[in-house]
Scaffold this motif. Structure first.
Motif, PDB file in Angstrom:
ATOM      1  N   ILE A  39       0.897  -1.302  -0.105  1.00 58.95           N
ATOM      2  CA  ILE A  39       0.022   0.003   0.147  1.00 58.95           C
ATOM      3  C   ILE A  39       0.975   1.268   0.032  1.00 58.95           C
ATOM      4  CG2 ILE A  39      -1.974   1.352   1.277  1.00 58.95           C
ATOM      5  CD1 ILE A  39      -2.223  -1.402   2.596  1.00 58.95           C
ATOM      6  N   TYR A  40       0.702   1.853  -1.103  1.00 58.12           N
ATOM      7  CA  TYR A  40       1.584   2.950  -1.329  1.00 58.12           C
ATOM      8  C   TYR A  40       0.877   4.307  -1.419  1.00 58.12           C
ATOM      9  CZ  TYR A  40       5.305  -0.285  -2.260  1.00 58.12           C
ATOM     10  OH  TYR A  40       6.058  -1.307  -2.008  1.00 58.12           O
ATOM     11  N   SER A  41       1.430   5.450  -0.654  1.00 61.73           N
ATOM     12  CA  SER A  41       0.463   6.640  -0.661  1.00 61.73           C
ATOM     13  C   SER A  41       1.340   7.790  -1.179  1.00 61.73           C
ATOM     14  CB  SER A  41       0.038   6.824   0.749  1.00 61.73           C
ATOM     15  OG  SER A  41      -0.899   7.960   0.634  1.00 61.73           O
ATOM     16  N   VAL A  42       0.857   8.785  -1.755  1.00 59.39           N
ATOM     17  CA  VAL A  42       1.427  10.011  -1.896  1.00 59.39           C
ATOM     18  C   VAL A  42       0.939  10.938  -0.605  1.00 59.39           C
ATOM     19  CG1 VAL A  42       1.254  12.258  -3.305  1.00 59.39           C
ATOM     20  CG2 VAL A  42       1.223   9.876  -4.335  1.00 59.39           C
ATOM     21  N   ALA A  43       1.936  11.435   0.080  1.00 59.96           N
ATOM     22  CA  ALA A  43       1.511  11.753   1.480  1.00 59.96           C
ATOM     23  C   ALA A  43       1.305  13.299   1.421  1.00 59.96           C
ATOM     24  CB  ALA A  43       2.499  11.422   2.459  1.00 59.96           C
ATOM     25  N   ASP A  44       0.216  13.769   0.754  1.00 59.48           N
ATOM     26  CA  ASP A  44      -0.035  15.251   0.653  1.00 59.48           C
ATOM     27  C   ASP A  44      -0.262  15.927   1.785  1.00 59.48           C
ATOM     28  OD1 ASP A  44      -2.481  13.956   0.551  1.00 59.48           O
ATOM     29  OD2 ASP A  44      -3.417  15.230  -1.145  1.00 59.48           O
ATOM     30  N   LEU A  45      -0.675  15.273   2.761  1.00 59.45           N
ATOM     31  CA  LEU A  45      -1.222  15.862   4.086  1.00 59.45           C
ATOM     32  C   LEU A  45       0.217  16.084   4.730  1.00 59.45           C
ATOM     33  CD1 LEU A  45      -4.162  13.828   5.236  1.00 59.45           C
ATOM     34  CD2 LEU A  45      -4.522  16.158   4.532  1.00 59.45           C
TER      35      LEU A  45
END
Ligand code: TRP
Length: 336
Positions: A39-45
């Motif tokens: 599970i990979y995320s673009v951590a914009d927060l």
């Protein structure tokens, strides 16, 4: 389920990743996709704890998503999503905030470093950053989190929070382990081989961006710091040459020893161009795919939509458990 362990990782859209990010992290993300459920995320927060211009955040988010696809993160195999598209991250952060001690968060060295570096914007988000990161990981019941050294302290805090919650209420979270991707390599600055390669380096000759063109890459390698003597070999007394050999070996998929053998006898100038050419050749297919994804906004939209749906479904299960265990009254036909 399929017995595979779950991996979670994320990267902030604060600028174009360097070849250090690529070799140290992103390439490893790609290779882990078969062995793990990823599970990979673009951590914009996470990217707004330091001021970022809105237009830049928008641009960086789509670029980073395209780049992750270009390095081979396959949305059919892995869950790939943008963090702010899954509200559970912000919600769990609040619940975890109430299970995190002020003193624990205050000890984080990254908070201390970043508040010293940006004294005019020591915002509460910067302080809370590690709790948001804990929420990212714990929502997906991740077994393993590939992180570099600089994030180890944050991962430790996530473990502490998970253990505390499990003991205080009842077993809820998997306590995650930090892992180093097998293919991980530490890449140093071209202008100062004692420092890690970083896109926030003031000297742009210190780093190679994943989107740098061939001329820029050659120019930066030409200026790379070398060491005294003229031998091409790795060693503690040769940090500059060792770094260049490490980059060369990583892009060619060979050992450091083989890289030394390949380049033995070259002059420094010739060696640097050999390294530059290997980087140019290695990045070319990634850059080509990157451009294609950037030109296909409909596809990017569909990847983001599907990723957010899948991630939200998983995340809400954990979130609902946490709400209930803490005593919140939930509506009968709620999400979870
Ligand atoms: N804080 C990480 C970094 O700066 C990015 C990140 C956000 C992350 N959430 C995460 C990494 C969860 C691992 C797991 O590199």
């Amino acid at each position: 389920m399929d017995g595979k362990k779950t991996v979670f990782s994320a990267i902030k859209p604060t600028g174009t990743p360097t070849i250090g990010n690529y070799l140290g992290a992103l390439r490893g993300w790609q290779t882990m996709q078969d062995e793990y459920r990823c599970i990979y995320s673009v951590a914009d927060l996470h990217s707004t704890t330091i001021y970022i211009a809105p237009a830049e955040l928008r641009k960086n988010t789509l670029e980073l998503l395209s780049l992750l696809l270009a390095v081979g993160i396959d949305p059919e195999k892995s869950v790939l999503f943008v963090q702010s598209h899954v509200p559970a991250h912000a919600e769990l952060t609040w619940l975890l905030n109430c299970n995190t001690q002020f003193g624990e968060a205050r000890r984080m060295t990254q908070f201390k470093d970043k508040s010293a570096k940006h004294p005019d914007n020591v915002n509460v988000g910067l302080f809370d950053y590690p709790v948001l990161m804990a929420a990212d990981i714990l929502l997906y019941q991740a077994d393993c989190v590939p992180v570099g050294k600089d994030q180890m302290q944050h991962l430790e805090l996530a473990r502490t929070i998970a253990e505390r919650f499990n003991n205080k209420y009842s077993p809820t979270f998997v306590v995650p382990e930090g892992i180093m991707p097998a293919t991980g390599a530490k890449i140093c600055s071209l202008s100062d081989p004692s420092a890690k390669m970083s896109k926030s380096d003031d000297n742009e000759n210190g780093y190679i961006l994943m989107t740098d063109d061939a001329d820029t890459i050659r120019r930066k390698f030409k200026r790379a710091v070398t060491d005294s003597g003229s031998e091409i070999r790795a060693g503690a007394d040769k940090p500059g040459i060792t770094n260049l050999l490490t980059i060369y070996a990583a892009f060619c998929g060979i050992t450091l020893g083989k890289a030394e053998a390949d380049c033995a006898g070259m002059g420094y100038a010739e060696f640097k161009m050999r390294v530059a050419d290997a980087v140019i050749a290695g990045l070319a297919p990634v850059q080509k795919r990157f451009a294609e994804y950037m030109n296909n906004k409909d596809y990017l939209e569909s990847v983001m939509r599907n990723g957010a749906e899948t991630a939200a479904r998983m995340a809400v299960r954990t979130l609902e458990k946490v709400y209930r265990k803490m005593g919140f009254v939930r509506l009968q036909h709620n999400r979870g």
